[in-house]
Motif scaffolding. Structure first.
Motif, short mmCIF file in Angstrom:
data_model
loop_
_atom_site.label_atom_id
_atom_site.label_comp_id
_atom_site.label_asym_id
_atom_site.label_seq_id
_atom_site.Cartn_x
_atom_site.Cartn_y
_atom_site.Cartn_z
N ARG A 1 0.86 -1.17 0.00
CA ARG A 1 0.00 0.00 0.00
C ARG A 1 0.90 1.23 0.00
NH1 ARG A 1 -2.57 1.78 4.57
NH2 ARG A 1 -1.73 -0.04 5.65
N ILE A 2 0.67 2.14 -0.93
CA ILE A 2 1.53 3.32 -1.06
C ILE A 2 0.71 4.58 -0.80
CG2 ILE A 2 3.13 4.59 -2.53
CD1 ILE A 2 3.47 2.05 -4.20
N LEU B 1 7.17 16.70 1.15
CA LEU B 1 6.38 15.51 0.83
C LEU B 1 7.19 14.24 0.97
CD1 LEU B 1 4.68 16.83 -2.45
CD2 LEU B 1 3.86 17.07 -0.09
N MET B 2 6.49 13.17 1.28
CA MET B 2 7.09 11.84 1.31
C MET B 2 6.10 10.83 0.77
SD MET B 2 6.79 10.45 5.26
CE MET B 2 7.76 11.73 6.02
N ASP B 3 6.61 9.71 0.28
CA ASP B 3 5.81 8.56 -0.08
C ASP B 3 6.05 7.48 0.98
OD1 ASP B 3 5.02 9.85 -2.36
OD2 ASP B 3 6.50 8.86 -3.65
N VAL B 4 4.98 6.90 1.50
CA VAL B 4 5.08 5.86 2.53
C VAL B 4 4.61 4.54 1.94
CG1 VAL B 4 4.41 5.13 4.84
CG2 VAL B 4 4.67 7.58 4.33
N TYR B 5 5.48 3.53 2.06
CA TYR B 5 5.20 2.19 1.53
C TYR B 5 4.94 1.24 2.69
CZ TYR B 5 7.48 3.99 -2.75
OH TYR B 5 7.83 4.73 -3.85
N LEU B 6 3.80 0.54 2.65
CA LEU B 6 3.42 -0.37 3.73
C LEU B 6 3.14 -1.76 3.17
CD1 LEU B 6 0.96 2.25 5.06
CD2 LEU B 6 2.79 1.40 6.49
N PRO B 7 3.66 -2.81 3.82
CA PRO B 7 3.38 -4.17 3.35
C PRO B 7 1.90 -4.52 3.54
CG PRO B 7 4.64 -4.23 5.39
CD PRO B 7 4.57 -2.79 4.97
N GLU B 8 1.24 -4.89 2.46
CA GLU B 8 -0.18 -5.21 2.52
C GLU B 8 -0.38 -6.55 3.22
OE1 GLU B 8 -3.72 -4.30 2.55
OE2 GLU B 8 -2.82 -3.11 0.95
N VAL C 1 9.98 -3.16 1.27
CA VAL C 1 8.62 -3.30 1.79
C VAL C 1 8.12 -4.72 1.58
CG1 VAL C 1 7.28 -2.65 -0.27
CG2 VAL C 1 6.43 -2.07 2.00
N ARG C 2 8.55 -5.39 0.52
CA ARG C 2 8.15 -6.78 0.29
C ARG C 2 8.69 -7.70 1.38
NH1 ARG C 2 8.92 -5.74 -5.54
NH2 ARG C 2 11.09 -6.42 -5.29
N LYS C 3 9.74 -7.28 2.04
CA LYS C 3 10.33 -8.09 3.11
C LYS C 3 9.73 -7.77 4.48
CE LYS C 3 14.75 -8.92 0.80
NZ LYS C 3 14.17 -8.75 -0.53
N GLY C 4 8.88 -6.75 4.56
CA GLY C 4 8.20 -6.47 5.81
C GLY C 4 8.55 -5.15 6.46
N TYR C 5 9.45 -4.38 5.86
CA TYR C 5 9.79 -3.07 6.41
C TYR C 5 8.72 -2.05 6.01
CZ TYR C 5 14.53 -4.94 7.03
OH TYR C 5 15.61 -5.70 7.39
N VAL C 6 8.57 -1.02 6.84
CA VAL C 6 7.83 0.16 6.43
C VAL C 6 8.86 1.14 5.87
CG1 VAL C 6 6.41 2.09 7.19
CG2 VAL C 6 6.02 -0.18 8.14
#
Length: 564
Positions: free
Chosen positions: A174-175, A218-225, A261-266
């Motif tokens: 989720r971005i 601004l920033m983009d935040v990447y979250l593992p779904e 992020v695919r490995k579980g980091y935010v």
């Protein structure tokens, strides 16, 4: 009289050893009455014992049974009784139900029929058996009743997600794009240079730098779904570009964000204020504004830790070129180490303290590690002994933009422009020498005969060096997330006369500990430690422990045990 007592003791010993087998008799006797109306009833109950293990105590003796298989009205398996010492022998058994519902047992300890006086079956089994006693195997000597209680043998095991922070367990993400983390006065926060030359970029920038304006940060935040963990490490990416060009949406930083992020980091990828007028002091001020903005981003993320499911005490930074310079300064620069150029003057405003720009949030965070990709610091003196973190450096040893060792940046510009514009800096090799001299954890990966941005081909596509960066930085962050090295300690040379062999862990902060053994059984479990009985007939004896910390990082350790 002595002979009588000795033989009685031996017979009693055999009765004790026989009791371990009788747990399985429960299956036959409990279905005795149903057998007349339903021939399959005995099979249904005995199926409940198939493949299961039971353990308990007979007096002060530990007992264990492994019901291996059931076929043709016969149940077979292995059992042990601990009499003396932690080294035990497994013995086979078979139990057969005769046509008249009598039970026939066969094992090294006993061969014949056994009577069951009473039975109680619930979560465990409690029974009383009756064994006829004889002297010299032929002279009747009365009967012996013994009570046995056994429960299913289960080890406490907490479910874990193996491979978190090592493997791509979260393919979907989720971005949240263009999250506003603050506002500050500056020239610009995004500049796509494309195919423009240095002089074209400087020419355009000079026009834009005629005046400042209020800029959203601004920033983009990447979250593992699909990840439900509430406390995860935070990785903040800071793009490069000489404090003049660049953007959080460049392919390098998108690829890095997706990888982690695919490995579980935010992951948060930030834009920050860039641009400067043509003077050496202005370049230093631009670098300082980037540090202020990165710190503002960290305060924002820390204050929203519950929303993003992050632990502000576990922050990683990664940047390239100017982004790496910013990351290093965030980690090491103190208020009394600010560049002199950031102070006010006749034509310049004082840029203020490190945390005076971007937002007014007050929130704590802790930088634990930095990935420095072809970055540098103005002065290695800012790296204080009490600021220890883990570092990994990637740098081409032929870099003419940011020095690999110590020197003046932008040697590729030519003439004296670089010496006038930029202060001398110490790059990855210089930083690595300083921190290894302090015995810090630092790794330097040198790309031989490579220049600036060694991860890109001439056409801007990724090369094999980028694979190296991905792999090595992934291992680096995982090791820092998993924490300190832990060892299994205890009776690694188990002696036959020990009652139990005990195993525990060296000092650690893991909150989940799943124990297991090869070549033995765990007799007692205490959470942080276990008591083990070892099988005499096995060649391999090992203790294993699966550990998980507060971030869900899983570590598997083992230790070999010497058994006589």
């Amino acid at each position: 009289m002595y002979f009588w007592k000795k033989k009685t003791s031996l017979i009693t010993m055999k009765i004790f050893r026989l009791l371990i087998l009788v747990i399985l008799v429960a299956g036959f006797t409990s279905c005795h009455h149903e057998a007349n109306s339903d021939p399959a009833a005995s099979h249904n109950i005995l199926d409940d014992f198939k493949g299961k293990q039971f353990s308990g105590l007979l007096g002060d003796k530990f007992i264990w049974v492994d019901a291996v298989d059931f076929r043709d009205d016969t149940l077979t398996g292995n059992y042990i009784i601990q009499h003396k010492g932690a080294i035990v022998t497994r013995m086979p058994f078979s139990i057969y139900l005769k046509a008249d519902s009598r039970v026939f047992l066969s094992s090294p300890d006993h061969k014949g029929e056994v009577d069951v006086k009473s039975l109680s079956v619930g979560e465990g089994v409690e029974l009383v058996i009756v064994k006829k006693r004889k002297i010299l195997w032929i002279i009747p000597a009365g009967k012996k009743e013994v009570t046995l209680k056994l429960n299913p043998y289960r080890m406490v095991k907490t479910p874990v997600l193996e491979g978190r922070y090592e493997k791509d367990l979260f393919p979907e993400m989720r971005i949240q794009k263009d999250v506003v983390y603050g506002e500050a006065d500056g020239y610009w926060t995004s500049f796509y240079g494309g195919e423009m030359s240095y002089w074209e970029i400087l020419s355009k920038g000079t026009r834009e730098a005629m005046r400042t304006r209020d800029l959203p940060l601004l920033m983009d935040v990447y979250l593992p779904e699909g990840d439900t963990l509430k406390s995860r490490p935070l990785l903040v990416l800071i793009h490069g570009g000489g404090f003049y060009v660049g953007d959080k949406g460049e392919p390098t930083y998108i690829a890095l964000a997706h990888n982690f992020v695919r490995k579980g980091y935010v992951v948060a990828s930030i834009n920050y204020r860039m641009g400067f007028r043509i003077s050496s002091k202005e370049v230093e001020r631009a670098g300082y504004r980037a540090v202020q903005d990165a710190r503002a981003a960290l305060r924002f993320l820390s204050s929203h830790s519950d929303e993003y499911g992050i632990d502000p005490e576990c922050v990683y930074l990664a940047g390239s070129s100017a982004g790496a310079i910013t990351a290093l300064n965030v980690a090491f620069m103190d208020e009394d180490e600010r560049p002199e150029a950031v102070s006010g003057g006749i034509f310049k405003d004082d840029l203020g303290p490190l945390d005076s720009a971007g937002n007014s949030l007050i929130a704590d965070y802790k930088v634990k590690a930095v990935i420095n990709m072809w970055g540098a610091v103005d002065n290695t003196g800012i790296i204080d002994d009490d600021e220890q973190i883990a570092l990994m450096h990637f740098h081409g040893d032929s870099d003419r933009i940011v020095p690999y060792g110590c020197g003046v940046p932008f040697e590729n510009v030519g003439g004296r422009w670089n010496k006038w514009l930029m202060p001398e800096m110490c790059g990855s090799a210089g930083i690595h020498d300083v921190v290894t001299g302090k015995s810090w954890n630092s790794e330097l990966i040198t790309f031989e005969n490579m220049g600036h941005m060694p991860h890109l081909n001439p056409d801007k596509s990724f090369n094999e060096n980028f694979d190296t960066i991905m792999d090595r930085s992934g291992s680096f962050f995982y090791q820092n997330t998993a924490g300190e090295e832990v060892r299994i300690i205890g009776d690694l040379r188990c002696r036959a006369r020990q009652d139990r062999c005990n195993y525990s862990l060296s000092e650690n902060n893991f909150n989940v500990k799943n124990w297991s053994v090869t070549g033995g059984i765990i007799a007692s479990y205490y959470g942080d430690s276990v008591d083990v009985l070892w099988f005499r007939d096995e060649n391999i004896h090992e203790v294993h422990c699966q550990l998980m910390n507060q971030y869900g990082a899983v570590v598997n350790i083992e230790a070999e045990v010497k058994v006589p």
